[in-house]
Design a protein around this motif. Structure first.
Motif, PDB file in Angstrom:
ATOM      1  N   SER A 248       0.810  -1.218   0.000  1.00 45.62           N
ATOM      2  CA  SER A 248       0.000   0.000   0.000  1.00 45.62           C
ATOM      3  C   SER A 248       0.844   1.270   0.000  1.00 45.62           C
TER       4      SER A 248
ATOM      5  N   PHE B 242       2.260   2.631  -3.893  1.00 51.61           N
ATOM      6  CA  PHE B 242       1.440   2.854  -5.085  1.00 51.61           C
ATOM      7  C   PHE B 242       1.974   3.961  -5.975  1.00 51.61           C
TER       8      PHE B 242
ATOM      9  N   VAL C 133      -5.491   7.902 -12.931  1.00 55.03           N
ATOM     10  CA  VAL C 133      -5.447   6.945 -11.820  1.00 55.03           C
ATOM     11  C   VAL C 133      -4.765   7.581 -10.612  1.00 55.03           C
ATOM     12  N   GLU C 134      -3.681   8.291 -10.847  1.00 55.66           N
ATOM     13  CA  GLU C 134      -2.967   8.938  -9.746  1.00 55.66           C
ATOM     14  C   GLU C 134      -3.849   9.983  -9.058  1.00 55.66           C
TER      15      GLU C 134
ATOM     16  N   MET D 166      -6.382   8.255  -6.891  1.00 50.55           N
ATOM     17  CA  MET D 166      -5.771   7.750  -5.659  1.00 50.55           C
ATOM     18  C   MET D 166      -5.561   8.870  -4.641  1.00 50.55           C
ATOM     19  N   LYS D 167      -5.118  10.006  -5.119  1.00 50.14           N
ATOM     20  CA  LYS D 167      -4.807  11.112  -4.214  1.00 50.14           C
ATOM     21  C   LYS D 167      -6.059  11.813  -3.693  1.00 50.14           C
TER      22      LYS D 167
ATOM     23  N   SER E 155      -9.173   8.719  -0.382  1.00 51.20           N
ATOM     24  CA  SER E 155      -8.401   7.809   0.477  1.00 51.20           C
ATOM     25  C   SER E 155      -9.128   6.498   0.742  1.00 51.20           C
TER      26      SER E 155
ATOM     27  N   LYS F 273      -9.669   1.592  -3.190  1.00 48.28           N
ATOM     28  CA  LYS F 273      -8.700   0.488  -3.108  1.00 48.28           C
ATOM     29  C   LYS F 273      -7.647   0.688  -4.199  1.00 48.28           C
ATOM     30  N   ASN F 274      -6.487   1.140  -3.765  1.00 44.99           N
ATOM     31  CA  ASN F 274      -5.407   1.433  -4.711  1.00 44.99           C
ATOM     32  C   ASN F 274      -4.919   0.192  -5.440  1.00 44.99           C
ATOM     33  N   ASP F 275      -4.919  -0.956  -4.779  1.00 43.82           N
ATOM     34  CA  ASP F 275      -4.456  -2.170  -5.450  1.00 43.82           C
ATOM     35  C   ASP F 275      -5.361  -2.532  -6.621  1.00 43.82           C
TER      36      ASP F 275
ATOM     37  N   LEU G 221      -7.049  -0.366  -8.434  1.00 45.08           N
ATOM     38  CA  LEU G 221      -6.752   0.598  -9.495  1.00 45.08           C
ATOM     39  C   LEU G 221      -5.473   0.220 -10.252  1.00 45.08           C
TER      40      LEU G 221
END
Length: 191
Positions: A92, A95, A163-164, A167-168, A171, A174-176, A178
């Protein structure tokens, strides 16, 4: 080697094996090497480097695994990507590293494509790069260049940016998922 030696000259326990580990873990990318040196300086405050602790600190296994799945995605190797997606555990805290890793490779492919427009030969274009490609990686780059053109590479860079941002901004996301979705999209685009 000289760069790592210079930056870590005050540290005890700096062996050729450790220097090689730092360099090989970074895919010969000076930015990554610099980031690893910053980590080392922050972690080893007593200026004594321990190999086992260094291996944990650098997340070597995960970085290699990610490079492997990145390359398989850019080659459009769906079977290998599918297998690796099941095997790799995405960290995590890494990423942004994953996104930067993909972005760095795509940017380098774009740079090679631009040089290739003049030379009409991928090998010559690779040799003309300012930041040289490690000889072992040249065949992978050449195969990836055959699958991608400038337009597809630019489109993929835009996807990575989106995507970035996602993610930002969120919060809870689920970043994984993405990252996995991005790798699958890249693989589909290449195949």
């Amino acid at each position: 080697i000289n760069y790592v030696n210079l930056k870590l000259k005050d540290f005890k326990g700096l062996t050729p094996q450790i220097i090689s580990l730092i360099i090989s873990n970074s895919s010969l990318d000076r930015k990554i090497i610099n980031n690893e040196i910053i980590k080392i300086k922050s972690f080893f405050t007593k200026k004594i480097i321990d190999l086992k602790q260094l291996q944990e600190l650098l997340n070597i296994k995960f970085n290699r695994d990610f490079n492997e799945i990145r390359d398989a995605s850019l080659l459009g190797d769906k079977i290998k990507v599918n297998r690796l997606l099941g095997e790799i555990q995405f960290q995590s805290e890494d990423f942004i590293f994953y996104l930067n890793n993909i972005t760095s490779r795509i940017t380098k492919l774009l740079e090679i494509q631009n040089i290739n427009e003049e030379t009409k030969d991928h090998e010559i274009a690779l040799d003309m790069l300012k930041t040289k490609v490690f000889w072992k990686d040249k065949p992978i780059y050449i195969e990836q260049l055959k699958k991608w053109n400038n337009q597809k590479l630019q489109k993929t860079l835009n996807k990575i940016g989106k995507v970035e941002l996602l993610m930002k901004k969120n919060s809870q996301i689920k970043n994984d998922v993405l990252i996995k979705n991005l790798l699958i999209n890249v693989c589909n685009q290449a195949s």
